[in-house]
Design an enzyme around this catalytic site. Structure first.
Site, mmCIF file in Angstrom:
data_model
loop_
_atom_site.group_PDB
_atom_site.id
_atom_site.type_symbol
_atom_site.label_atom_id
_atom_site.label_comp_id
_atom_site.label_asym_id
_atom_site.label_seq_id
_atom_site.Cartn_x
_atom_site.Cartn_y
_atom_site.Cartn_z
ATOM 1 N N ASP A 102 0.824 -1.212 0.000
ATOM 2 C CA ASP A 102 0.000 0.000 0.000
ATOM 3 C C ASP A 102 0.861 1.265 0.000
ATOM 4 O O ASP A 102 0.727 2.121 -0.848
ATOM 5 C CB ASP A 102 -1.007 0.000 1.173
ATOM 6 C CG ASP A 102 -0.348 -0.168 2.544
ATOM 7 O OD1 ASP A 102 0.873 -0.427 2.617
ATOM 8 O OD2 ASP A 102 -1.059 -0.040 3.561
ATOM 9 N N ASP A 105 6.992 3.715 3.190
ATOM 10 C CA ASP A 105 7.197 4.841 4.106
ATOM 11 C C ASP A 105 8.681 4.865 4.488
ATOM 12 O O ASP A 105 9.503 5.384 3.747
ATOM 13 C CB ASP A 105 6.263 4.610 5.300
ATOM 14 C CG ASP A 105 6.244 5.749 6.294
ATOM 15 O OD1 ASP A 105 6.263 6.910 5.888
ATOM 16 O OD2 ASP A 105 6.199 5.468 7.506
HETATM 17 P P1 IMP Z 1 7.436 1.128 6.246
HETATM 18 O O1 IMP Z 1 7.970 -0.183 6.698
HETATM 19 O O2 IMP Z 1 7.814 2.242 7.174
HETATM 20 O O3 IMP Z 1 7.768 1.453 4.799
HETATM 21 O O4 IMP Z 1 5.884 1.083 6.433
HETATM 22 C C1 IMP Z 1 5.046 0.506 5.568
HETATM 23 C C2 IMP Z 1 3.712 0.278 6.207
HETATM 24 O O5 IMP Z 1 3.369 1.256 7.188
HETATM 25 C C3 IMP Z 1 2.662 0.414 5.148
HETATM 26 O O6 IMP Z 1 2.453 -0.813 4.513
HETATM 27 C C4 IMP Z 1 1.452 0.848 5.942
HETATM 28 O O7 IMP Z 1 0.763 -0.273 6.439
HETATM 29 C C5 IMP Z 1 2.027 1.623 7.101
HETATM 30 N N1 IMP Z 1 1.908 3.064 6.835
HETATM 31 C C6 IMP Z 1 2.855 3.907 6.393
HETATM 32 N N2 IMP Z 1 2.396 5.153 6.240
HETATM 33 C C7 IMP Z 1 1.088 5.104 6.585
HETATM 34 C C8 IMP Z 1 0.027 6.088 6.606
HETATM 35 O O8 IMP Z 1 0.172 7.264 6.246
HETATM 36 N N3 IMP Z 1 -1.202 5.621 6.995
HETATM 37 C C9 IMP Z 1 -1.427 4.337 7.381
HETATM 38 N N4 IMP Z 1 -0.470 3.400 7.363
HETATM 39 C C10 IMP Z 1 0.770 3.764 6.968
#
Ligand code: IMP
Length: 178
Positions: A102, A105
């Protein structure tokens, strides 16, 4: 955190998402043309709406599988430590794989998941993310295809939650506390 009042401002309309998915699918079809082995892997739970729209637009023989990795829990901060909560049902050795995320981040989730899948010796391993927040990146990576780059805002809708709520909104909206 969840008992704070917030409103949701629309950021990306359902129509824009649908149009972008059409374009992305043309590119994905070019990449995987001729394959009879594509496994589309949705990362639960945030990608469930995206993957549903994506696979219905893809004119390729595919299988669908799901994997769940821990990420935000019920808050707004990434945990950085990624754990696999639900693994794939099927083997992917020798098969082409498209991972569907999705949001990228910090990048920890996609990094961890692609490393895990790579160790299972698939054929081509590609990834697609609906949203990308490049300014938040802690791991140097980019999905092979990205729907939309967005600023550092907390977003919900189209499968994406805040404390398990708002996944059913048809658009992407940003959370604004009031
Ligand atoms: P990462 O490991 O930090 O890249 O995070 C990825 C996961 O964090 C995504 O798959 C989302 O489930 C969650 N995430 C990141 N940003 C958001 C946001 O703005 N809203 C809700 N969930 C988020």
């Amino acid at each position: 955190m969840t008992d704070r009042r917030y409103v949701i401002d629309e950021m990306i309309s359902a129509k824009s998402i649908a149009a972008r998915i059409e374009d992305l699918c043309k590119e994905i079809q070019k990449e995987f043309k001729g394959t009879d082995k594509l496994v589309v892997v949705g990362l639960l739970r945030g990608s469930f709406v995206f993957i549903a729209d994506l696979v219905r637009e893809l004119d390729l023989p595919i299988e669908v599988d799901f994997l769940e990795a821990s990420s935000y829990g019920d808050g707004m901060e990434s945990s950085r430590e990624v754990r696999i909560l639900k693994d794939l049902r099927g083997a992917i050795e020798g098969r082409d794989v498209l991972v569907v995320e999705d949001i990228v981040d910090t990048g920890h989730t996609l990094h961890h998941v692609t490393a895990l899948l790579k160790s299972r010796e698939p054929g081509r391993l590609k990834s697609i993310a609906l949203l990308d927040k490049p300014s938040r990146r802690e791991v140097d990576l980019k999905a092979d295809w990205t729907g939309f780059e967005i600023p550092d805002e907390f977003v919900v809708g189209y499968g994406i939650d805040f404390a398990q709520r708002n996944r059913n909104l048809p658009f992407i909206g940003k959370v604004r506390f009031v």
